[in-house]
Design a protein around this motif. Structure first.
Motif, PDB file in Angstrom:
ATOM      1  N   THR A   7     -21.237  69.751  46.701  1.00 40.88           N
ATOM      2  CA  THR A   7     -21.143  68.318  46.991  1.00 40.88           C
ATOM      3  C   THR A   7     -22.133  67.582  46.106  1.00 40.88           C
ATOM      4  N   PRO A   8     -21.670  66.602  45.367  1.00 39.82           N
ATOM      5  CA  PRO A   8     -22.604  65.875  44.503  1.00 39.82           C
ATOM      6  C   PRO A   8     -23.687  65.190  45.331  1.00 39.82           C
ATOM      7  N   PRO A   9     -24.906  65.118  44.800  1.00 40.10           N
ATOM      8  CA  PRO A   9     -25.985  64.486  45.563  1.00 40.10           C
ATOM      9  C   PRO A   9     -25.666  63.032  45.866  1.00 40.10           C
ATOM     10  N   ALA A  10     -26.062  62.629  47.045  1.00 45.66           N
ATOM     11  CA  ALA A  10     -25.821  61.243  47.451  1.00 45.66           C
ATOM     12  C   ALA A  10     -26.636  60.292  46.571  1.00 45.66           C
ATOM     13  N   ARG A  11     -26.062  59.178  46.260  1.00 44.28           N
ATOM     14  CA  ARG A  11     -26.756  58.184  45.446  1.00 44.28           C
ATOM     15  C   ARG A  11     -27.895  57.578  46.249  1.00 44.28           C
ATOM     16  N   VAL A  12     -29.066  57.569  45.653  1.00 42.69           N
ATOM     17  CA  VAL A  12     -30.240  57.026  46.334  1.00 42.69           C
ATOM     18  C   VAL A  12     -30.173  55.504  46.294  1.00 42.69           C
ATOM     19  N   GLU A  13     -30.219  54.887  47.445  1.00 45.16           N
ATOM     20  CA  GLU A  13     -30.195  53.427  47.523  1.00 45.16           C
ATOM     21  C   GLU A  13     -31.634  52.937  47.650  1.00 45.16           C
ATOM     22  N   ARG A  14     -32.152  52.390  46.585  1.00 49.51           N
ATOM     23  CA  ARG A  14     -33.540  51.930  46.575  1.00 49.51           C
ATOM     24  C   ARG A  14     -33.578  50.451  46.938  1.00 49.51           C
ATOM     25  N   VAL A  15     -34.352  50.118  47.931  1.00 49.24           N
ATOM     26  CA  VAL A  15     -34.447  48.734  48.387  1.00 49.24           C
ATOM     27  C   VAL A  15     -35.915  48.345  48.498  1.00 49.24           C
ATOM     28  N   VAL A  16     -36.153  47.060  48.469  1.00 52.72           N
ATOM     29  CA  VAL A  16     -37.494  46.513  48.649  1.00 52.72           C
ATOM     30  C   VAL A  16     -37.455  45.636  49.902  1.00 52.72           C
ATOM     31  N   THR A  17     -38.162  46.041  50.937  1.00 55.22           N
ATOM     32  CA  THR A  17     -38.172  45.279  52.180  1.00 55.22           C
ATOM     33  C   THR A  17     -39.131  44.093  52.069  1.00 55.22           C
ATOM     34  N   ASP A  18     -39.098  43.228  53.081  1.00 53.23           N
ATOM     35  CA  ASP A  18     -40.032  42.095  53.110  1.00 53.23           C
ATOM     36  C   ASP A  18     -41.472  42.582  53.077  1.00 53.23           C
ATOM     37  N   ALA A  19     -41.768  43.624  53.858  1.00 54.05           N
ATOM     38  CA  ALA A  19     -43.129  44.166  53.893  1.00 54.05           C
ATOM     39  C   ALA A  19     -43.514  44.767  52.540  1.00 54.05           C
ATOM     40  N   ASP A  20     -42.546  45.433  51.874  1.00 54.27           N
ATOM     41  CA  ASP A  20     -42.804  45.996  50.549  1.00 54.27           C
ATOM     42  C   ASP A  20     -43.146  44.887  49.555  1.00 54.27           C
ATOM     43  N   PHE A  21     -42.358  43.823  49.602  1.00 53.07           N
ATOM     44  CA  PHE A  21     -42.575  42.709  48.684  1.00 53.07           C
ATOM     45  C   PHE A  21     -43.971  42.121  48.854  1.00 53.07           C
ATOM     46  N   LEU A  22     -44.391  41.904  50.091  1.00 55.10           N
ATOM     47  CA  LEU A  22     -45.708  41.325  50.346  1.00 55.10           C
ATOM     48  C   LEU A  22     -46.818  42.258  49.876  1.00 55.10           C
ATOM     49  N   LYS A  23     -46.639  43.560  50.117  1.00 61.00           N
ATOM     50  CA  LYS A  23     -47.644  44.538  49.699  1.00 61.00           C
ATOM     51  C   LYS A  23     -47.756  44.572  48.176  1.00 61.00           C
ATOM     52  N   PHE A  24     -46.598  44.579  47.510  1.00 57.14           N
ATOM     53  CA  PHE A  24     -46.622  44.595  46.052  1.00 57.14           C
ATOM     54  C   PHE A  24     -47.191  43.295  45.494  1.00 57.14           C
ATOM     55  N   ARG A  25     -46.792  42.179  46.070  1.00 56.65           N
ATOM     56  CA  ARG A  25     -47.254  40.884  45.574  1.00 56.65           C
ATOM     57  C   ARG A  25     -48.785  40.792  45.604  1.00 56.65           C
ATOM     58  N   GLU A  26     -49.389  41.260  46.686  1.00 61.85           N
ATOM     59  CA  GLU A  26     -50.846  41.218  46.811  1.00 61.85           C
ATOM     60  C   GLU A  26     -51.507  42.134  45.786  1.00 61.85           C
ATOM     61  N   PHE A  27     -50.930  43.326  45.588  1.00 63.11           N
ATOM     62  CA  PHE A  27     -51.461  44.276  44.609  1.00 63.11           C
ATOM     63  C   PHE A  27     -51.373  43.705  43.192  1.00 63.11           C
ATOM     64  N   PHE A  28     -50.212  43.162  42.823  1.00 67.13           N
ATOM     65  CA  PHE A  28     -50.009  42.639  41.473  1.00 67.13           C
ATOM     66  C   PHE A  28     -50.909  41.437  41.221  1.00 67.13           C
ATOM     67  N   TYR A  29     -51.119  40.633  42.235  1.00 65.22           N
ATOM     68  CA  TYR A  29     -52.005  39.474  42.122  1.00 65.22           C
ATOM     69  C   TYR A  29     -53.440  39.923  41.834  1.00 65.22           C
ATOM     70  N   ARG A  30     -53.900  40.934  42.544  1.00 61.91           N
ATOM     71  CA  ARG A  30     -55.265  41.431  42.323  1.00 61.91           C
ATOM     72  C   ARG A  30     -55.431  41.993  40.921  1.00 61.91           C
ATOM     73  N   LYS A  31     -54.385  42.594  40.399  1.00 60.19           N
ATOM     74  CA  LYS A  31     -54.470  43.216  39.075  1.00 60.19           C
ATOM     75  C   LYS A  31     -54.330  42.214  37.933  1.00 60.19           C
ATOM     76  N   THR A  32     -53.554  41.170  38.128  1.00 57.75           N
ATOM     77  CA  THR A  32     -53.212  40.282  37.013  1.00 57.75           C
ATOM     78  C   THR A  32     -53.529  38.812  37.232  1.00 57.75           C
ATOM     79  N   GLY A  33     -53.735  38.392  38.490  1.00 59.83           N
ATOM     80  CA  GLY A  33     -53.898  36.972  38.782  1.00 59.83           C
ATOM     81  C   GLY A  33     -52.586  36.225  38.891  1.00 59.83           C
TER      82      GLY A  33
END
Length: 293
Positions: A7-33
Protein backbone atom coordinates in the motif's frame (compact mmCIF):
# COMPACT_ATOMS: atom_id res chain seq x y z
CA UNK A 1 5.43 -17.86 -4.97
CA UNK A 2 3.28 -14.89 -4.12
CA UNK A 3 4.09 -11.30 -3.35
CA UNK A 4 1.97 -8.96 -1.29
CA UNK A 5 0.92 -5.73 -2.87
CA UNK A 6 2.34 -2.80 -0.95
CA UNK A 7 0.00 0.00 0.00
CA UNK A 8 1.53 3.32 -0.97
CA UNK A 9 2.30 5.55 2.02
CA UNK A 10 -0.43 7.96 2.92
CA UNK A 11 0.19 11.54 1.87
CA UNK A 12 1.25 13.63 4.83
CA UNK A 13 -1.09 16.58 5.29
CA UNK A 14 0.96 19.36 6.82
CA UNK A 15 -1.05 22.14 8.43
CA UNK A 16 -0.29 25.19 10.54
CA UNK A 17 -2.76 25.71 13.39
CA UNK A 18 -3.58 29.03 15.04
CA UNK A 19 -1.33 28.10 17.97
CA UNK A 20 1.48 27.13 15.56
CA UNK A 21 1.19 30.45 13.76
CA UNK A 22 1.42 32.44 17.00
CA UNK A 23 4.39 30.40 18.21
CA UNK A 24 6.23 30.84 14.93
CA UNK A 25 5.37 34.53 14.68
CA UNK A 26 6.88 35.24 18.10
CA UNK A 27 10.02 33.22 17.28
CA UNK A 28 10.54 34.92 13.89
CA UNK A 29 9.99 38.34 15.44
CA UNK A 30 12.68 37.71 18.06
CA UNK A 31 15.12 36.58 15.39
CA UNK A 32 14.49 39.26 12.76
CA UNK A 33 12.33 42.07 14.17
CA UNK A 34 9.77 41.35 11.43
CA UNK A 35 6.20 41.12 12.65
CA UNK A 36 3.49 39.27 10.73
CA UNK A 37 -0.10 40.44 11.18
CA UNK A 38 -3.05 38.09 10.84
CA UNK A 39 -3.57 39.35 7.30
CA UNK A 40 -0.23 37.72 6.36
CA UNK A 41 -1.44 34.35 7.61
CA UNK A 42 -1.83 32.69 4.20
CA UNK A 43 1.59 33.97 3.10
CA UNK A 44 3.28 32.64 6.26
CA UNK A 45 1.45 29.29 6.33
CA UNK A 46 2.29 28.51 2.70
CA UNK A 47 5.98 29.15 3.20
CA UNK A 48 6.08 27.15 6.42
CA UNK A 49 4.45 24.18 4.69
CA UNK A 50 6.93 24.53 1.81
CA UNK A 51 9.83 24.38 4.26
CA UNK A 52 8.31 21.40 6.10
CA UNK A 53 8.13 19.55 2.80
CA UNK A 54 11.66 20.57 1.84
CA UNK A 55 13.10 19.30 5.13
CA UNK A 56 10.91 16.20 5.35
CA UNK A 57 9.30 17.25 8.63
CA UNK A 58 6.00 15.41 9.19
CA UNK A 59 4.32 18.32 10.99
CA UNK A 60 4.88 21.80 12.37
CA UNK A 61 6.05 20.56 15.78
CA UNK A 62 8.82 18.44 14.25
CA UNK A 63 9.86 21.26 11.93
CA UNK A 64 9.82 23.91 14.66
CA UNK A 65 11.93 21.83 17.06
CA UNK A 66 14.53 21.33 14.34
CA UNK A 67 14.44 25.02 13.45
CA UNK A 68 14.97 26.17 17.03
CA UNK A 69 17.78 23.79 17.91
CA UNK A 70 19.74 23.69 14.66
CA UNK A 71 23.18 24.96 15.67
CA UNK A 72 24.31 26.19 12.24
CA UNK A 73 21.17 28.24 11.57
CA UNK A 74 20.99 27.08 7.95
CA UNK A 75 17.27 26.31 8.00
CA UNK A 76 16.52 29.64 9.66
CA UNK A 77 18.33 31.35 6.78
CA UNK A 78 16.33 29.32 4.24
CA UNK A 79 13.16 30.38 6.04
CA UNK A 80 14.18 34.04 6.17
CA UNK A 81 14.91 33.94 2.44
CA UNK A 82 11.42 32.56 1.74
CA UNK A 83 9.63 34.95 4.11
CA UNK A 84 11.14 38.23 2.90
CA UNK A 85 9.54 40.04 -0.03
CA UNK A 86 11.94 41.62 -2.52
CA UNK A 87 10.33 43.65 -5.27
CA UNK A 88 12.13 46.71 -6.55
CA UNK A 89 13.45 48.40 -9.69
CA UNK A 90 16.09 50.92 -10.73
CA UNK A 91 15.64 54.58 -9.73
CA UNK A 92 12.70 53.78 -7.45
CA UNK A 93 11.60 57.01 -5.68
CA UNK A 94 14.16 58.83 -7.82
CA UNK A 95 13.58 62.19 -6.11
CA UNK A 96 15.70 60.96 -3.19
CA UNK A 97 18.60 60.17 -5.51
CA UNK A 98 18.23 63.69 -6.92
CA UNK A 99 18.35 65.04 -3.37
CA UNK A 100 21.52 63.03 -2.79
CA UNK A 101 23.39 64.52 -5.76
CA UNK A 102 21.86 68.02 -5.64
CA UNK A 103 22.23 68.64 -1.89
CA UNK A 104 23.33 65.89 0.48
CA UNK A 105 26.69 64.88 -0.99
CA UNK A 106 28.04 68.44 -1.19
CA UNK A 107 27.10 69.12 2.43
CA UNK A 108 28.64 65.84 3.59
CA UNK A 109 31.81 66.46 1.59
CA UNK A 110 32.46 69.76 3.39
CA UNK A 111 32.92 67.86 6.66
CA UNK A 112 35.48 65.42 5.28
CA UNK A 113 39.24 65.70 5.74
CA UNK A 114 41.41 65.21 2.65
CA UNK A 115 41.47 61.54 1.68
CA UNK A 116 38.60 60.60 4.03
CA UNK A 117 35.92 58.62 2.15
CA UNK A 118 32.21 59.34 1.99
CA UNK A 119 30.32 56.19 3.00
CA UNK A 120 26.83 55.27 1.79
CA UNK A 121 24.86 52.29 3.13
CA UNK A 122 21.87 50.78 1.30
CA UNK A 123 19.76 48.46 3.47
CA UNK A 124 17.96 46.33 2.41
CA UNK A 125 19.87 45.77 -0.79
CA UNK A 126 17.24 43.44 -2.25
CA UNK A 127 18.52 42.31 -5.67
CA UNK A 128 20.82 45.31 -6.06
CA UNK A 129 18.73 47.88 -7.92
CA UNK A 130 19.08 50.49 -5.16
CA UNK A 131 22.86 50.41 -4.57
CA UNK A 132 23.52 50.29 -8.31
CA UNK A 133 21.12 53.21 -8.81
CA UNK A 134 23.12 55.13 -6.20
CA UNK A 135 26.37 54.35 -8.02
CA UNK A 136 25.05 55.41 -11.43
CA UNK A 137 23.43 58.56 -10.04
CA UNK A 138 26.73 59.62 -8.48
CA UNK A 139 28.70 58.90 -11.65
CA UNK A 140 26.25 60.74 -13.89
CA UNK A 141 24.99 63.60 -11.74
CA UNK A 142 27.44 64.49 -8.97
CA UNK A 143 30.55 66.39 -10.12
CA UNK A 144 32.18 65.73 -6.76
CA UNK A 145 32.60 62.05 -7.60
CA UNK A 146 35.84 63.02 -9.36
CA UNK A 147 37.16 64.72 -6.22
CA UNK A 148 36.11 62.38 -3.42
CA UNK A 149 36.40 58.69 -2.65
CA UNK A 150 32.92 57.18 -2.18
CA UNK A 151 32.30 53.77 -0.62
CA UNK A 152 28.94 52.06 -1.24
CA UNK A 153 27.88 49.31 1.16
CA UNK A 154 24.72 47.28 0.69
CA UNK A 155 23.16 44.75 3.05
CA UNK A 156 20.22 42.39 3.31
CA UNK A 157 19.06 39.60 5.61
CA UNK A 158 18.23 37.43 2.59
CA UNK A 159 21.26 35.61 1.18
CA UNK A 160 19.50 34.68 -2.07
CA UNK A 161 18.87 38.28 -3.07
CA UNK A 162 22.47 39.18 -2.21
CA UNK A 163 23.62 36.48 -4.62
CA UNK A 164 21.24 37.85 -7.27
CA UNK A 165 22.60 41.36 -6.69
CA UNK A 166 26.14 40.16 -7.26
CA UNK A 167 25.08 38.34 -10.45
CA UNK A 168 23.63 41.65 -11.65
CA UNK A 169 21.20 40.36 -14.28
CA UNK A 170 17.85 42.18 -14.55
CA UNK A 171 14.56 42.05 -16.42
CA UNK A 172 13.33 44.69 -18.83
CA UNK A 173 10.74 45.73 -16.23
CA UNK A 174 13.47 46.33 -13.64
CA UNK A 175 15.46 48.68 -15.91
CA UNK A 176 12.44 50.43 -17.47
CA UNK A 177 12.97 53.73 -15.56
CA UNK A 178 16.62 54.12 -16.52
CA UNK A 179 17.60 56.79 -19.06
CA UNK A 180 18.52 55.10 -22.34
CA UNK A 181 22.11 56.35 -22.27
CA UNK A 182 22.57 54.90 -18.77
CA UNK A 183 21.23 51.56 -20.00
CA UNK A 184 23.57 51.60 -23.00
CA UNK A 185 26.54 52.69 -20.90
CA UNK A 186 26.24 50.42 -17.87
CA UNK A 187 24.41 47.32 -19.14
CA UNK A 188 24.79 44.60 -21.75
CA UNK A 189 21.65 43.15 -23.28
CA UNK A 190 21.07 39.41 -22.94
CA UNK A 191 18.30 38.05 -25.10
CA UNK A 192 14.90 39.71 -25.27
CA UNK A 193 14.25 40.38 -21.61
CA UNK A 194 17.50 40.49 -19.64
CA UNK A 195 20.16 43.09 -18.99
CA UNK A 196 23.51 42.42 -17.27
CA UNK A 197 25.04 45.29 -15.32
CA UNK A 198 28.68 46.28 -15.75
CA UNK A 199 31.07 44.22 -13.61
CA UNK A 200 32.83 47.48 -12.71
CA UNK A 201 29.64 48.59 -10.95
CA UNK A 202 29.31 45.22 -9.20
CA UNK A 203 32.87 45.60 -7.94
CA UNK A 204 32.08 49.12 -6.68
CA UNK A 205 29.50 47.86 -4.15
CA UNK A 206 30.36 45.82 -1.05
CA UNK A 207 27.52 43.39 -0.31
CA UNK A 208 27.07 41.86 3.16
CA UNK A 209 24.40 39.89 5.00
CA UNK A 210 23.04 41.94 7.92
CA UNK A 211 20.12 41.45 10.30
CA UNK A 212 19.15 44.98 11.37
CA UNK A 213 17.67 43.57 14.58
CA UNK A 214 20.93 41.91 15.63
CA UNK A 215 23.41 44.25 17.39
CA UNK A 216 26.24 41.84 16.57
CA UNK A 217 25.57 42.50 12.88
CA UNK A 218 25.04 46.26 13.00
CA UNK A 219 27.80 47.28 15.40
CA UNK A 220 30.45 46.86 12.69
CA UNK A 221 28.81 49.65 10.69
CA UNK A 222 30.12 53.01 11.88
CA UNK A 223 30.99 56.39 10.31
CA UNK A 224 28.29 56.04 7.64
CA UNK A 225 27.45 59.38 6.02
CA UNK A 226 24.25 58.49 4.19
CA UNK A 227 21.81 55.62 4.73
CA UNK A 228 19.07 54.53 2.36
CA UNK A 229 16.70 52.39 4.45
CA UNK A 230 13.50 52.46 2.43
CA UNK A 231 10.38 50.36 2.88
CA UNK A 232 11.96 48.09 5.50
CA UNK A 233 10.73 49.50 8.80
CA UNK A 234 7.11 49.06 7.70
CA UNK A 235 7.57 45.33 8.37
CA UNK A 236 8.59 45.97 12.00
CA UNK A 237 6.43 46.70 15.02
CA UNK A 238 6.95 49.78 17.22
CA UNK A 239 9.54 48.17 19.49
CA UNK A 240 11.73 46.66 16.77
CA UNK A 241 11.29 49.78 14.62
CA UNK A 242 12.66 51.95 17.43
CA UNK A 243 15.57 49.55 17.99
CA UNK A 244 16.40 49.65 14.27
CA UNK A 245 16.28 53.46 14.26
CA UNK A 246 18.75 53.50 17.17
CA UNK A 247 21.06 51.02 15.38
CA UNK A 248 21.05 53.23 12.28
CA UNK A 249 21.69 56.29 14.45
CA UNK A 250 24.76 54.60 15.96
CA UNK A 251 25.99 53.70 12.46
CA UNK A 252 25.73 57.28 11.18
CA UNK A 253 28.51 59.80 11.53
CA UNK A 254 27.52 63.13 13.18
CA UNK A 255 25.60 65.12 10.58
CA UNK A 256 24.86 62.00 8.54
CA UNK A 257 21.55 61.58 6.71
CA UNK A 258 18.98 58.80 6.38
CA UNK A 259 16.37 58.42 3.63
CA UNK A 260 13.23 56.40 4.39
CA UNK A 261 10.43 55.21 2.12
CA UNK A 262 7.70 57.69 1.17
CA UNK A 263 5.21 56.11 3.61
CA UNK A 264 7.64 56.01 6.54
CA UNK A 265 8.30 58.74 9.11
CA UNK A 266 11.26 58.76 11.48
CA UNK A 267 9.52 61.46 13.52
CA UNK A 268 6.94 58.85 14.61
CA UNK A 269 9.66 56.36 15.52
CA UNK A 270 12.47 58.20 17.30
CA UNK A 271 13.29 61.65 18.67
CA UNK A 272 17.00 61.18 17.98
CA UNK A 273 16.89 62.64 14.47
CA UNK A 274 16.01 66.05 13.14
CA UNK A 275 14.05 66.70 9.95
CA UNK A 276 15.84 68.36 7.03
CA UNK A 277 13.84 69.65 4.08
CA UNK A 278 15.63 70.09 0.78
CA UNK A 279 14.30 71.12 -2.64
CA UNK A 280 13.98 67.51 -3.81
CA UNK A 281 13.08 65.60 -0.64
CA UNK A 282 12.69 65.52 3.11
CA UNK A 283 15.32 63.46 4.91
CA UNK A 284 16.41 62.81 8.50
CA UNK A 285 19.72 63.83 10.03
CA UNK A 286 21.81 62.78 12.99
CA UNK A 287 22.68 66.06 14.72
CA UNK A 288 26.25 67.27 14.65
CA UNK A 289 28.13 66.86 17.90
CA UNK A 290 26.78 69.35 20.40
CA UNK A 291 23.56 70.02 18.45
CA UNK A 292 20.14 69.14 19.78
CA UNK A 293 17.85 66.93 17.65
Amino acid sequence: MTSALRTPPARVERVVTDADFLKFREFFYRKTGIHFDENKRYFVDKRLVDRMEATGAANFREYFIGLRFEAEGLELQHLVNSMTVNETYFLREAYQFDCMTNSLMDELATRKRPGEPLRIWSIPSSTGEEPYSIAMQLLERWPGIHLHDVEILSSDIDTQVLQAAQRGVYSARSVANLPKHWLDKYFTRRGDNEWAISRDLVAAVEFTRVNLSDPADTQRFRDIDLVFCRNLLIYFDDVSRRAAAEALYDALSPGGFICLGHSESMSRISALYRVRRFADAMVYQKPLTGEAP
